[in-house]
Enzyme design. Structure first.
Site, short mmCIF file in Angstrom:
data_model
loop_
_atom_site.label_atom_id
_atom_site.label_comp_id
_atom_site.label_asym_id
_atom_site.label_seq_id
_atom_site.Cartn_x
_atom_site.Cartn_y
_atom_site.Cartn_z
N ASN A 1 17.27 14.95 34.27
CA ASN A 1 15.92 15.05 34.82
C ASN A 1 15.04 16.14 34.17
O ASN A 1 14.05 15.83 33.50
CB ASN A 1 16.08 15.24 36.34
CG ASN A 1 14.80 15.19 37.10
OD1 ASN A 1 13.77 15.61 36.63
ND2 ASN A 1 14.86 14.66 38.32
N GLN B 1 16.94 17.59 40.64
CA GLN B 1 16.87 18.75 39.74
C GLN B 1 15.45 19.32 39.76
O GLN B 1 14.54 18.66 40.27
CB GLN B 1 17.25 18.32 38.32
CG GLN B 1 18.58 18.89 37.86
CD GLN B 1 18.83 18.71 36.37
OE1 GLN B 1 18.16 17.95 35.69
NE2 GLN B 1 19.83 19.41 35.87
N GLY C 1 19.73 23.48 38.58
CA GLY C 1 19.74 23.51 37.13
C GLY C 1 20.53 24.70 36.60
O GLY C 1 20.83 24.78 35.42
N GLU D 1 22.83 25.28 22.99
CA GLU D 1 22.49 25.08 24.40
C GLU D 1 21.95 26.39 25.00
O GLU D 1 20.99 26.39 25.75
CB GLU D 1 23.76 24.63 25.15
CG GLU D 1 23.54 24.21 26.58
CD GLU D 1 24.80 23.63 27.22
OE1 GLU D 1 25.88 23.70 26.59
OE2 GLU D 1 24.71 23.11 28.35
N ASP E 1 23.79 25.80 37.25
CA ASP E 1 25.00 25.36 37.94
C ASP E 1 25.90 26.44 38.53
O ASP E 1 26.27 26.37 39.68
CB ASP E 1 25.86 24.50 37.00
CG ASP E 1 25.08 23.35 36.38
OD1 ASP E 1 23.84 23.30 36.54
OD2 ASP E 1 25.70 22.50 35.73
C1 GLC Z 1 23.87 21.59 32.74
C2 GLC Z 1 22.77 22.58 33.09
C3 GLC Z 1 21.57 21.82 33.60
C4 GLC Z 1 21.14 20.80 32.55
C5 GLC Z 1 22.30 19.92 32.11
C6 GLC Z 1 21.96 19.07 30.90
O1 GLC Z 1 24.35 20.93 33.84
O2 GLC Z 1 23.20 23.52 34.03
O3 GLC Z 1 20.51 22.70 33.91
O4 GLC Z 1 20.11 20.02 33.04
O5 GLC Z 1 23.40 20.71 31.77
O6 GLC Z 1 21.50 19.85 29.84
#
Ligand code: GLC
Length: 418
Positions: free
Chosen positions: A33, A100, A158, A390, A160
């Site tokens: 999302n 999200q 977002g 990332e 986690d």
């Molecule tokens: C992880 C992150 C999240 C993100 C996802 C895809 O779960 O914590 O914020 O949207 O990865 O990148």
């Protein structure tokens, strides 16, 4: 064109799976999302049609009640856990059952403006999707009308495995109906990912909400994790401002007034979360009733959507500078030096380009151009040195997690344009 700009566009192209962009190959093989909303803003700089497409494909996952899920499983893949059979949701395209951060309307305004006024027809259905989603947030996730929206799963934030959830998550049992078969640690170093115990709790929550048939009222009642969160509310408010602007542009006067009232409610509630003694905003754990005092980036995100008094903005900036001292890459997602700070572990310390993007916009809004520029340069340098990782270890600058990451590419495109 600068070779990194070229590379950023190439990453977005190679992560395209047919009108939507996966965050990165294998580790995240579906549409996420808020990743897609950031990506749409990246595309808006050079391919408006593709930018609209990204949001349209995301809106395909919207539920009848207005929720836009955190993952849309457009095509099957066996490289990710938990897949559709764990979520047990009922949408025509398989999706997860949680949401999200609502960056969608922020992106929609940018895409609409990049397109010029002739594209109203394309903006309208997306505006309606955003409006439905915002109504869902206020109805499902703030049923008491406090102005702060709550999250029922750490994945919804977002961020986690942020230390912000440590106390609230510790109450969630580690028992699961579903066997936990992690795939993430097969793609990247386990040291950089959430721990196994966290994963069991994450899946316990999924089992609990699946047993509620994903009904928001039942989930609200049964949730063992419920945090009224400042980062998400700040994003919702900024998105609400952009949505209100679009409503006026589209001649939807009554809806503009409705959105403005919701925005006013959140503005007031967010301001009440300011804690002068901490020089940060804090979330609230709705199960214990206590402030979430863990020092994370979330405490600064309200810069994005509040016009703060000089004194508050100054205190926030002072605190942000203190956290940044001596770091190779800013801005850390956990305060350096404290016990829960882990510079390589995901949301427990690393710097993320999209968080910097939000902070930069917030600092500019609040008349702090110097710190905004420092963050912008730091993000650009980190990417040019290490690639489109990332996230980045703030102490060493090392690029960590997945590589060829879409939202890092979008952030680079966006930050280079200013
Ligand atoms: C992880 C992150 C999240 C993100 C996802 C895809 O779960 O914590 O914020 O949207 O990865 O990148």
């Amino acid at each position: 064109m600068n070779k990194h700009l070229d590379e950023a566009r190439r990453i977005l192209a190679s992560n395209d799976r047919g009108g939507y962009t996966v965050p990165t190959d294998r580790l995240y093989p579906f549409q996420w999302n808020w990743d897609s909303a950031f990506v749409a803003m990246g595309f808006a700089l050079y391919d408006v049609d593709r930018a609209y497409r990204e949001l349209e494909r995301l809106a395909e996952g919207q539920w009848a009640d207005g929720m836009i899920p955190h993952i849309i499983f457009h095509q099957p893949s066996d490289t990710y856990f938990p897949g559709p059979s764990v979520w047990r949701t009922r949408h025509s395209i398989p999706t997860s059952g949680i949401t999200q951060p609502p960056v969608f309307a922020i992106a929609l305004r940018k895409v609409h403006e990049a397109a010029g006024s002739i594209t109203e027809a394309r903006t309208l259905p997306l505006y309606e999707a955003a409006l439905k989603w915002h109504r869902w947030w206020y109805c499902a996730r703030d049923p008491e009308g406090t102005g702060l929206v709550a999250l029922l799963h750490p994945w919804e934030t977002g961020s986690d495995n942020s230390p912000a959830w440590d106390i609230a998550l510790a109450r969630v049992p580690t028992t699961t109906e579903t066997a936990v078969a992690r795939k993430d640690t097969g793609h990247v170093n386990a040291e950089m990912r959430p721990r196994d115990e966290d994963y069991k709790r994450f899946i316990h929550l999924v089992d609990t909400y699946a047993a509620c048939g994903w009904d928001p009222a039942q989930q609200w009642e049964k949730a063992p994790f419920k945090v009224a969160e400042v980062q998400t509310t700040a994003i919702l408010l900024k998105a609400g401002e952009d949505l209100e602007h679009l409503a006026r542009r589209l001649g939807r006067k009554d809806e503009a007034a409705e959105i403005a009232a919701l925005n006013a409610r959140s503005r007031k509630a967010l301001l009440a979360q300011w804690r002068p003694a901490l020089s940060r905003f804090v979330s609230r754990d709705l199960i214990s009733g206590e402030d979430v005092e863990a020092p994370t980036q979330a405490g600064f995100i309200p810069l994005l959507s509040l016009d703060l008094e000089e004194e508050i903005a100054g205190a926030l900036v002072g605190e942000m500078k203190a956290w940044s001292k001596g770091l190779k890459v800013v801005f850390p997602t956990t305060k350096p030096g404290i016990e829960s700070f882990e510079p390589k572990r995901y949301w427990r310390g690393p710097a993320w380009a999209i968080i910097n993007w939000l902070l930069i916009d917030g600092l500019k809004r609040n008349r702090q151009p110097d710190l905004a520029e420092e963050l912008r340069k730091s993000t650009i340098d980190a990417i040019e040195t290490e690639g489109f990782a990332e996230y980045f270890d703030p102490m060493t600058g090392e690029g960590c997690g997945g590589l060829g990451f879409s939202w890092t590419a979008a952030a680079y495109l966006w930050l280079m344009r200013q």
